[in-house]
Write a protein that holds these residues in place. Structure first.
Motif, PDB file in Angstrom:
ATOM      1  N   HIS A  73       0.854  -1.230  -0.138  1.00 45.61           N
ATOM      2  CA  HIS A  73      -0.066  -0.001   0.076  1.00 45.61           C
ATOM      3  C   HIS A  73       1.054   1.310   0.028  1.00 45.61           C
ATOM      4  O   HIS A  73       0.624   2.328  -0.692  1.00 45.61           O
ATOM      5  N   ASP A  74       1.992   1.091   0.551  1.00 48.55           N
ATOM      6  CA  ASP A  74       2.810   2.371   0.690  1.00 48.55           C
ATOM      7  C   ASP A  74       3.412   2.981  -0.418  1.00 48.55           C
ATOM      8  O   ASP A  74       3.861   4.200  -0.714  1.00 48.55           O
ATOM      9  N   GLU A 106      -6.418  -3.008   6.032  1.00 49.76           N
ATOM     10  CA  GLU A 106      -5.926  -1.835   5.567  1.00 49.76           C
ATOM     11  C   GLU A 106      -6.420  -1.700   4.278  1.00 49.76           C
ATOM     12  O   GLU A 106      -6.744  -0.420   4.072  1.00 49.76           O
ATOM     13  N   THR A 107      -6.615  -2.699   3.445  1.00 54.09           N
ATOM     14  CA  THR A 107      -6.936  -2.788   2.082  1.00 54.09           C
ATOM     15  C   THR A 107      -8.327  -1.774   2.028  1.00 54.09           C
ATOM     16  O   THR A 107      -8.881  -1.053   1.282  1.00 54.09           O
ATOM     17  N   ARG A 122      -6.327   3.176  -8.272  1.00 55.59           N
ATOM     18  CA  ARG A 122      -4.927   2.525  -8.008  1.00 55.59           C
ATOM     19  C   ARG A 122      -4.897   1.141  -8.562  1.00 55.59           C
ATOM     20  O   ARG A 122      -5.803   0.543  -8.451  1.00 55.59           O
ATOM     21  N   PRO A 136      -2.953   7.725  -2.203  1.00 54.24           N
ATOM     22  CA  PRO A 136      -4.432   7.584  -1.823  1.00 54.24           C
ATOM     23  C   PRO A 136      -5.199   7.244  -3.162  1.00 54.24           C
ATOM     24  O   PRO A 136      -5.217   8.139  -3.899  1.00 54.24           O
ATOM     25  N   GLU A 173      -9.894  -0.163   4.733  1.00 50.08           N
ATOM     26  CA  GLU A 173      -9.778   1.140   5.245  1.00 50.08           C
ATOM     27  C   GLU A 173      -9.207   2.279   4.095  1.00 50.08           C
ATOM     28  O   GLU A 173      -9.646   3.305   4.206  1.00 50.08           O
ATOM     29  N   LYS A 174      -8.548   1.680   3.431  1.00 48.68           N
ATOM     30  CA  LYS A 174      -8.007   2.708   2.214  1.00 48.68           C
ATOM     31  C   LYS A 174      -8.764   2.989   1.194  1.00 48.68           C
ATOM     32  O   LYS A 174      -8.683   4.007   0.634  1.00 48.68           O
ATOM     33  N   TYR A 175      -9.510   1.902   0.596  1.00 46.22           N
ATOM     34  CA  TYR A 175     -10.382   2.060  -0.407  1.00 46.22           C
ATOM     35  C   TYR A 175     -11.757   1.674  -0.193  1.00 46.22           C
ATOM     36  O   TYR A 175     -12.277   0.820   0.620  1.00 46.22           O
TER      37      TYR A 175
END
Ligand code: A2P
Length: 270
Positions: free
Chosen positions: A115-116, A144-145, A229, A120, A147-149
């Motif tokens: 992810h880094d 995290e996947t 992304r 975003p 939470e981010k998308y």
């Protein structure tokens, strides 16, 4: 009597510091299998990374290859998804492992499918062929996947239907997962395709992107650098072709040191 049953033979790998014990093995086809091993207590990794694993070669030296970790970072064991190549130096032997056997694992995780390495965005695409689904098996189980998308799309293209089994069963199992079932619900979309055997959706994903089929199927306007992304994992030829397609949509390749809109890694092949 083979090595495993000959109790008078010392098991040489056991003496190596990096040995881990196989806990589970599942074969899908004569070319694909999955296995789980114990996880070193000190091993920390980011979902999508790979490690070097292997066996002792005939010369007594470790025979190691890069394998994406297919399990999520919260799992107490490690999972790997592998091809079996009958004359492959490592996989010709690795395909015979059984629970209780030992493999070598070098606990130094690295990789670009993290992810880094991405800026975003609203929607993430995981594009895979063959065993290239392995890093995404980890990432679709990572909170995290989600939470981010807002939206997570996993595409998997294989020659034959049976080669989709690992991914299909995994995606199905996530809905009932006590840890991330609720996060996955309504966010994860799975788009499997085959190229050499009849299935509900046929074709190379590159073609389905270029002719717009996948966008119509998923009711999405398209891929754009403002919102989308992507992470890519497959054969060298696939990676090169899909890079061209993604660049055509205006996405730029990122890295840990310089995040952008997409990242690529080659799947293990032999
Ligand atoms: P195809 O059957 O048309 O070659 P492989 O086993 O050769 O790695 O292929 C796995 C899957 O990836 C197959 O469905 C294959 O389709 C597809 N594929 C291979 N090369 C490419 C490429 N350059 N672009 C898009 N898809 C590819």
């Amino acid at each position: 009597m083979n090595e495993r049953t000959n109790l008078t033979d010392p098991a040489p790998i056991k003496t190596l510091p990096d040995a881990q014990t196989v806990t589970e093995v599942q074969h899908y086809t004569d070319r694909l299998f999955r296995f789980r091993v114990t996880r070193p207590a000190s091993l920390r990794f980011r979902s999508g990374e790979f490690v070097m694993i292997g066996l002792l070669g005939a010369n007594g030296k470790p025979l190691l290859r890069a394998y994406s970790i297919a399990s999520p970072s919260w799992d107490e064991e490690l999972e790997f998804y592998s091809i079996k190549v009958q004359d492959g130096p490592l996989t010709s032997k690795l395909q015979h492992i059984q629970p209780g056997d030992q493999i070598i694992l070098r606990p130094k995780p690295v990789g670009t499918l993290v992810h880094d390495a991405l800026l975003p965005g609203k929607r993430i695409w995981f594009f895979s062929t063959g065993t290239g689904i392995a890093p995404f098996a980890s990432l679709i189980r990572d909170p995290e996947t989600y939470e981010k998308y807002d939206e997570v799309i996993l595409t998997h293209t294989c020659r034959e239907v049976a080669e989709l089994t690992y991914g299909r069963e995994l995606v199905q199992s996530l809905k009932d997962d006590p840890l991330i079932g609720e996060m996955v619900e309504g966010k994860l979309r799975y788009y499997p395709t085959t190229t050499r055997e009849e299935s509900p959706k046929m074709g190379r994903i590159t073609t389905l992107l270029e002719d717009g089929t996948i966008f119509r199927d998923l009711a999405i306007d398209g891929i754009s650098p403002g919102t989308d992304r992507a992470m890519v994992c497959g054969s060298l030829a696939f990676n090169l072709d899909i890079k061209r397609v993604l660049e055509g949509f205006g996405l730029r390749e990122g890295a840990n040191s310089e995040p952008a809109e997409y990242v690529v890694e080659k799947a293990f092949v032999g």
